[in-house]
Design an enzyme around this catalytic site. Structure first.
Site, PDB file in Angstrom:
ATOM      1  N   CYS A   1       0.841  -1.189   0.000  1.00  0.00           N
ATOM      2  CA  CYS A   1       0.000   0.000   0.000  1.00  0.00           C
ATOM      3  C   CYS A   1       0.881   1.245   0.000  1.00  0.00           C
ATOM      4  O   CYS A   1       1.913   1.290   0.675  1.00  0.00           O
ATOM      5  CB  CYS A   1      -0.974  -0.002   1.178  1.00  0.00           C
ATOM      6  SG  CYS A   1      -0.321   0.615   2.731  1.00  0.00           S
ATOM      7  N   GLU A   2       0.472   2.212  -0.789  1.00  0.00           N
ATOM      8  CA  GLU A   2       1.312   3.403  -0.940  1.00  0.00           C
ATOM      9  C   GLU A   2       1.215   4.338   0.264  1.00  0.00           C
ATOM     10  O   GLU A   2       2.008   5.257   0.391  1.00  0.00           O
ATOM     11  CB  GLU A   2       0.960   4.148  -2.230  1.00  0.00           C
ATOM     12  CG  GLU A   2      -0.411   4.797  -2.237  1.00  0.00           C
ATOM     13  CD  GLU A   2      -0.718   5.459  -3.582  1.00  0.00           C
ATOM     14  OE1 GLU A   2      -0.023   5.145  -4.556  1.00  0.00           O
ATOM     15  OE2 GLU A   2      -1.651   6.268  -3.632  1.00  0.00           O
ATOM     16  N   HIS A   3       0.240   4.097   1.139  1.00  0.00           N
ATOM     17  CA  HIS A   3       0.105   4.977   2.300  1.00  0.00           C
ATOM     18  C   HIS A   3       1.033   4.597   3.446  1.00  0.00           C
ATOM     19  O   HIS A   3       1.442   5.451   4.221  1.00  0.00           O
ATOM     20  CB  HIS A   3      -1.353   4.975   2.782  1.00  0.00           C
ATOM     21  CG  HIS A   3      -2.314   5.383   1.727  1.00  0.00           C
ATOM     22  ND1 HIS A   3      -3.404   4.626   1.360  1.00  0.00           N
ATOM     23  CD2 HIS A   3      -2.313   6.464   0.908  1.00  0.00           C
ATOM     24  CE1 HIS A   3      -4.046   5.236   0.379  1.00  0.00           C
ATOM     25  NE2 HIS A   3      -3.411   6.340   0.082  1.00  0.00           N
ATOM     26  N   HIS A   4       1.322   3.301   3.581  1.00  0.00           N
ATOM     27  CA  HIS A   4       2.156   2.841   4.698  1.00  0.00           C
ATOM     28  C   HIS A   4       3.336   2.005   4.248  1.00  0.00           C
ATOM     29  O   HIS A   4       4.155   1.602   5.068  1.00  0.00           O
ATOM     30  CB  HIS A   4       1.312   2.023   5.680  1.00  0.00           C
ATOM     31  CG  HIS A   4       0.063   2.718   6.127  1.00  0.00           C
ATOM     32  ND1 HIS A   4      -1.168   2.508   5.549  1.00  0.00           N
ATOM     33  CD2 HIS A   4      -0.120   3.656   7.095  1.00  0.00           C
ATOM     34  CE1 HIS A   4      -2.071   3.265   6.132  1.00  0.00           C
ATOM     35  NE2 HIS A   4      -1.468   3.979   7.077  1.00  0.00           N
TER      36      HIS A   4
ATOM     37  N   GLN B   1      -5.410  -0.735  -3.792  1.00  0.00           N
ATOM     38  CA  GLN B   1      -6.008  -1.909  -4.446  1.00  0.00           C
ATOM     39  C   GLN B   1      -6.933  -1.525  -5.601  1.00  0.00           C
ATOM     40  O   GLN B   1      -6.995  -2.200  -6.625  1.00  0.00           O
ATOM     41  CB  GLN B   1      -6.753  -2.748  -3.399  1.00  0.00           C
ATOM     42  CG  GLN B   1      -7.306  -4.058  -3.966  1.00  0.00           C
ATOM     43  CD  GLN B   1      -7.983  -4.899  -2.913  1.00  0.00           C
ATOM     44  OE1 GLN B   1      -7.568  -4.915  -1.754  1.00  0.00           O
ATOM     45  NE2 GLN B   1      -9.032  -5.606  -3.301  1.00  0.00           N
TER      46      GLN B   1
ATOM     47  N   HIS C   1      -5.135  -6.592   3.958  1.00  0.00           N
ATOM     48  CA  HIS C   1      -4.164  -5.501   4.079  1.00  0.00           C
ATOM     49  C   HIS C   1      -3.515  -5.495   5.461  1.00  0.00           C
ATOM     50  O   HIS C   1      -4.212  -5.426   6.470  1.00  0.00           O
ATOM     51  CB  HIS C   1      -4.859  -4.161   3.836  1.00  0.00           C
ATOM     52  CG  HIS C   1      -5.273  -3.961   2.410  1.00  0.00           C
ATOM     53  ND1 HIS C   1      -4.720  -3.012   1.592  1.00  0.00           N
ATOM     54  CD2 HIS C   1      -6.171  -4.633   1.653  1.00  0.00           C
ATOM     55  CE1 HIS C   1      -5.266  -3.091   0.383  1.00  0.00           C
ATOM     56  NE2 HIS C   1      -6.155  -4.057   0.404  1.00  0.00           N
TER      57      HIS C   1
ATOM     58  N   CYS D   1      -1.926  -3.137   6.794  1.00  0.00           N
ATOM     59  CA  CYS D   1      -2.150  -1.874   7.512  1.00  0.00           C
ATOM     60  C   CYS D   1      -3.524  -1.857   8.184  1.00  0.00           C
ATOM     61  O   CYS D   1      -3.758  -1.090   9.109  1.00  0.00           O
ATOM     62  CB  CYS D   1      -1.953  -0.662   6.608  1.00  0.00           C
ATOM     63  SG  CYS D   1      -3.081  -0.521   5.239  1.00  0.00           S
TER      64      CYS D   1
HETATM   65 ZN   LIG Z   1      -2.020   1.154   4.104  1.00  0.00          ZN
END
Ligand SMILES: [Zn+2]
Length: 196
Positions: free
Chosen positions: A83-86, A127, A156, A158
């Site tokens: 995931c690009e956020h975490h 995703q 996920h 995260c």
């Molecule tokens: Zn994430």
């Protein structure tokens, strides 16, 4: 005159060394000595999709034009992405299908659909975008298919180990193009094959 060397761009290895230091670890202790190099090698491999062209994957063999114009589905393609956020992993399966163009009847080797998923999975992702990119690449390809569909089911990390802490939750995303959108039977057939 001394030569002025511009501040070097940090390598992943140096960056990892700094993270270890900044969280209060001793990067020089025995157990961590090889960690920056291992982490660097890992990210280079895990994110190699940035250097791969999805159309080259689909074009790599002239294995089409065999006159099949029914739906082609490859289901349960395992993948791991981040995931690009975490920058935490999410993994699961993708189901990919297309209907060949009735005029050109072009098809690709079925393994190409699995490789296509990997090209996009091995990048920092959300995703929803991963799902859409698979169908978009198929629709833009030399196949010029009558339709393309992709369903992705993934867990996920995260979601499991931070924030709301919901391990086991599965996120499902879908992208439908062409006949999968316009023809209810095509959509129903794809979903039945994927769930069957
Ligand atoms: Zn994430």
């Amino acid at each position: 005159m001394p030569i002025v060397v511009p501040r070097a761009v940090l390598s992943i290895e140096e960056a990892t060394y700094n993270i270890l230091r900044l969280v209060g670890e001793d990067p020089e202790r025995e157990g961590l000595k090889g960690t920056p190099a291992r982490v660097a090698a890992f990210w280079v491999e895990a994110l190699q999709g940035y250097h791969q062209d999805p159309q080259a994957v689909l074009n790599s063999f002239a294995d089409g034009a065999e006159g099949y114009d029914e739906m082609v589905v490859l289901k349960d393609i395992p993948f791991a992405s981040f995931c690009e956020h975490h920058m935490l992993p999410f993994s699961g399966v993708a189901h990919v299908g297309y209907v060949p163009n009735p005029d050109n009847k072009r098809i690709v080797g079925i393994s190409k659909l699995a490789r296509l998923v990997d090209v996009f999975a091995k990048r920092l992702q959300v995703q929803e975008r991963l799902t859409y990119q698979v169908t978009d690449a198929l629709m833009q390809s030399h196949l010029d298919p009558a339709g393309a569909a992709c369903v992705v089911e993934a867990g996920h990390t995260c979601l499991a180990c931070r924030g709301v802490k919901k391990p086991g939750a599965v996120m499902v995303t879908s992208s439908l193009c062409g006949v999968f959108l316009s023809r209810g039977e095509a959509r129903a057939e794809f979903l039945a094959l994927v769930r069957g």
